[in-house]
Write a protein that holds these residues in place. Structure first.
Motif, PDB file in Angstrom:
ATOM      1  N   GLY A   1     -11.306 -34.606  40.221  1.00  0.00           N
ATOM      2  CA  GLY A   1     -10.501 -35.410  39.317  1.00  0.00           C
ATOM      3  C   GLY A   1      -9.390 -34.681  38.602  1.00  0.00           C
ATOM      4  N   VAL A   2      -8.949 -33.561  39.121  1.00  0.00           N
ATOM      5  CA  VAL A   2      -7.825 -32.835  38.540  1.00  0.00           C
ATOM      6  C   VAL A   2      -6.567 -33.240  39.310  1.00  0.00           C
ATOM      7  CG1 VAL A   2      -6.794 -30.549  38.185  1.00  0.00           C
ATOM      8  CG2 VAL A   2      -9.231 -30.913  37.790  1.00  0.00           C
ATOM      9  N   TYR A   3      -5.507 -33.526  38.564  1.00  0.00           N
ATOM     10  CA  TYR A   3      -4.245 -33.945  39.167  1.00  0.00           C
ATOM     11  C   TYR A   3      -3.167 -32.897  38.931  1.00  0.00           C
ATOM     12  CZ  TYR A   3      -6.424 -38.537  39.283  1.00  0.00           C
ATOM     13  OH  TYR A   3      -7.282 -39.576  39.520  1.00  0.00           O
ATOM     14  N   LEU A   4      -2.310 -32.723  39.928  1.00  0.00           N
ATOM     15  CA  LEU A   4      -1.095 -31.928  39.803  1.00  0.00           C
ATOM     16  C   LEU A   4       0.071 -32.901  39.839  1.00  0.00           C
ATOM     17  CD1 LEU A   4      -1.875 -29.061  42.342  1.00  0.00           C
ATOM     18  CD2 LEU A   4      -2.192 -29.035  39.865  1.00  0.00           C
ATOM     19  N   VAL A   5       1.163 -32.570  39.154  1.00  0.00           N
ATOM     20  CA  VAL A   5       2.337 -33.438  39.134  1.00  0.00           C
ATOM     21  C   VAL A   5       3.475 -32.740  39.861  1.00  0.00           C
ATOM     22  CG1 VAL A   5       4.073 -34.542  37.661  1.00  0.00           C
ATOM     23  CG2 VAL A   5       1.659 -34.556  36.992  1.00  0.00           C
ATOM     24  N   ARG A   6       4.049 -33.479  40.794  1.00  0.00           N
ATOM     25  CA  ARG A   6       5.234 -33.017  41.509  1.00  0.00           C
ATOM     26  C   ARG A   6       6.344 -34.030  41.277  1.00  0.00           C
ATOM     27  NH1 ARG A   6       2.243 -31.397  47.174  1.00  0.00           N
ATOM     28  NH2 ARG A   6       1.136 -29.591  46.338  1.00  0.00           N
ATOM     29  N   LEU A   7       7.567 -33.560  41.275  1.00  0.00           N
ATOM     30  CA  LEU A   7       8.718 -34.435  41.107  1.00  0.00           C
ATOM     31  C   LEU A   7       9.683 -34.172  42.246  1.00  0.00           C
ATOM     32  CD1 LEU A   7       8.023 -33.301  37.882  1.00  0.00           C
ATOM     33  CD2 LEU A   7       9.021 -35.573  37.715  1.00  0.00           C
ATOM     34  N   HIS A   8      10.307 -35.231  42.725  1.00  0.00           N
ATOM     35  CA  HIS A   8      11.197 -35.132  43.879  1.00  0.00           C
ATOM     36  C   HIS A   8      12.569 -35.668  43.489  1.00  0.00           C
ATOM     37  CE1 HIS A   8       7.773 -34.184  46.478  1.00  0.00           C
ATOM     38  NE2 HIS A   8       7.126 -35.002  45.676  1.00  0.00           N
ATOM     39  N   ASP A   9      13.562 -34.826  43.668  1.00  0.00           N
ATOM     40  CA  ASP A   9      14.931 -35.147  43.286  1.00  0.00           C
ATOM     41  C   ASP A   9      15.837 -34.806  44.463  1.00  0.00           C
ATOM     42  OD1 ASP A   9      17.202 -35.733  41.830  1.00  0.00           O
ATOM     43  OD2 ASP A   9      17.189 -33.865  40.711  1.00  0.00           O
ATOM     44  N   GLY A  10      16.132 -35.779  45.287  1.00  0.00           N
ATOM     45  CA  GLY A  10      16.931 -35.502  46.479  1.00  0.00           C
ATOM     46  C   GLY A  10      16.170 -34.641  47.451  1.00  0.00           C
ATOM     47  N   HIS A  11      16.693 -33.476  47.753  1.00  0.00           N
ATOM     48  CA  HIS A  11      16.043 -32.569  48.702  1.00  0.00           C
ATOM     49  C   HIS A  11      15.205 -31.502  48.010  1.00  0.00           C
ATOM     50  CE1 HIS A  11      18.105 -34.366  52.019  1.00  0.00           C
ATOM     51  NE2 HIS A  11      19.240 -34.251  51.370  1.00  0.00           N
ATOM     52  N   THR A  12      15.052 -31.593  46.709  1.00  0.00           N
ATOM     53  CA  THR A  12      14.297 -30.596  45.953  1.00  0.00           C
ATOM     54  C   THR A  12      12.991 -31.200  45.455  1.00  0.00           C
ATOM     55  OG1 THR A  12      16.377 -29.611  45.215  1.00  0.00           O
ATOM     56  CG2 THR A  12      14.385 -28.950  44.050  1.00  0.00           C
ATOM     57  N   ALA A  13      11.906 -30.463  45.646  1.00  0.00           N
ATOM     58  CA  ALA A  13      10.598 -30.866  45.128  1.00  0.00           C
ATOM     59  C   ALA A  13      10.173 -29.840  44.087  1.00  0.00           C
ATOM     60  CB  ALA A  13       9.575 -30.934  46.259  1.00  0.00           C
ATOM     61  N   TYR A  14       9.661 -30.330  42.966  1.00  0.00           N
ATOM     62  CA  TYR A  14       9.247 -29.478  41.863  1.00  0.00           C
ATOM     63  C   TYR A  14       7.763 -29.679  41.581  1.00  0.00           C
ATOM     64  CZ  TYR A  14      14.271 -29.664  40.813  1.00  0.00           C
ATOM     65  OH  TYR A  14      15.643 -29.615  40.874  1.00  0.00           O
ATOM     66  N   GLN A  15       7.119 -28.628  41.122  1.00  0.00           N
ATOM     67  CA  GLN A  15       5.758 -28.738  40.616  1.00  0.00           C
ATOM     68  C   GLN A  15       5.800 -28.460  39.123  1.00  0.00           C
ATOM     69  OE1 GLN A  15       2.006 -27.671  42.659  1.00  0.00           O
ATOM     70  NE2 GLN A  15       2.146 -25.875  41.366  1.00  0.00           N
ATOM     71  N   LEU A  16       5.176 -29.348  38.346  1.00  0.00           N
ATOM     72  CA  LEU A  16       5.163 -29.177  36.899  1.00  0.00           C
ATOM     73  C   LEU A  16       4.248 -28.014  36.542  1.00  0.00           C
ATOM     74  CD1 LEU A  16       6.377 -30.415  34.364  1.00  0.00           C
ATOM     75  CD2 LEU A  16       4.380 -31.910  34.226  1.00  0.00           C
ATOM     76  N   VAL A  17       4.801 -27.046  35.806  1.00  0.00           N
ATOM     77  CA  VAL A  17       4.065 -25.830  35.446  1.00  0.00           C
ATOM     78  C   VAL A  17       4.072 -25.641  33.936  1.00  0.00           C
ATOM     79  CG1 VAL A  17       4.557 -24.675  37.652  1.00  0.00           C
ATOM     80  CG2 VAL A  17       6.106 -24.336  35.717  1.00  0.00           C
ATOM     81  N   ASP A  18       3.181 -24.774  33.468  1.00  0.00           N
ATOM     82  CA  ASP A  18       3.137 -24.453  32.042  1.00  0.00           C
ATOM     83  C   ASP A  18       4.094 -23.298  31.749  1.00  0.00           C
ATOM     84  OD1 ASP A  18       1.840 -22.088  32.847  1.00  0.00           O
ATOM     85  OD2 ASP A  18      -0.141 -22.825  32.276  1.00  0.00           O
ATOM     86  N   SER A  19       4.068 -22.808  30.537  1.00  0.00           N
ATOM     87  CA  SER A  19       4.993 -21.739  30.137  1.00  0.00           C
ATOM     88  C   SER A  19       4.725 -20.415  30.841  1.00  0.00           C
ATOM     89  CB  SER A  19       4.944 -21.538  28.617  1.00  0.00           C
ATOM     90  OG  SER A  19       3.631 -21.188  28.220  1.00  0.00           O
ATOM     91  N   HIS A  20       3.556 -20.288  31.482  1.00  0.00           N
ATOM     92  CA  HIS A  20       3.217 -19.077  32.237  1.00  0.00           C
ATOM     93  C   HIS A  20       3.463 -19.250  33.733  1.00  0.00           C
ATOM     94  CE1 HIS A  20       1.479 -17.454  28.589  1.00  0.00           C
ATOM     95  NE2 HIS A  20       0.775 -18.561  28.451  1.00  0.00           N
ATOM     96  N   GLN A  21       4.136 -20.336  34.097  1.00  0.00           N
ATOM     97  CA  GLN A  21       4.480 -20.664  35.484  1.00  0.00           C
ATOM     98  C   GLN A  21       3.259 -21.016  36.348  1.00  0.00           C
ATOM     99  OE1 GLN A  21       7.869 -20.980  36.479  1.00  0.00           O
ATOM    100  NE2 GLN A  21       7.989 -20.873  34.264  1.00  0.00           N
ATOM    101  N   ALA A  22       2.158 -21.368  35.720  1.00  0.00           N
ATOM    102  CA  ALA A  22       0.961 -21.822  36.443  1.00  0.00           C
ATOM    103  C   ALA A  22       0.992 -23.351  36.512  1.00  0.00           C
ATOM    104  CB  ALA A  22      -0.305 -21.369  35.721  1.00  0.00           C
TER     105      ALA A  22
END
Length: 112
Positions: free
Chosen positions: A36-57
């Motif tokens: 039940g743990v979710y990761l968030v990704r965002l897609h903007d055109g040809h770029t995909a992002y993963q939502l990270v914390d301030s430590h880049q995790a």
């Protein structure tokens, strides 16, 4: 299925706030992982992002409601629930991985 050449760039909440003010917001993807743990990704055109914390995790969310509480005030009203490609987990599988585009097109639409 086409082979995936998609890569993820890290995106902090601060950076997401600036993306949220654009006319065309990125598409939100929720990826459930273990227990039940979710990761968030965002897609903007040809770029995909993963939502990270301030430590880049990667930021971990324990319910879709947590994601909704974070993203709705930024103007995001919907997302797509996708699932990790099983070929990532299977040793010796000759199956092609699913591209971000295929995953988003075939995922489950959810509202925030």
């Amino acid at each position: 299925m086409a082979s995936s050449t998609d890569t993820l760039e890290n995106l902090t909440l601060h950076q997401l706030r600036s993306l949220a003010h654009r006319d065309f917001k990125p598409q939100v993807e929720l990826c459930p992982t273990r227990a039940g743990v979710y990761l968030v990704r965002l897609h903007d055109g040809h770029t995909a992002y993963q939502l990270v914390d301030s430590h880049q995790a990667p930021r971990h969310f324990h319910a879709i409601e947590e994601v909704k509480d974070l993203l709705r005030p930024l103007g995001f009203t919907e997302g797509t629930l996708t699932f990790i490609d099983d070929s990532d987990e299977m040793v010796g599988s000759d199956m092609d991985t699913v591209s971000n585009q295929d995953a988003l097109e075939n995922g489950t639409r959810i509202g925030f």
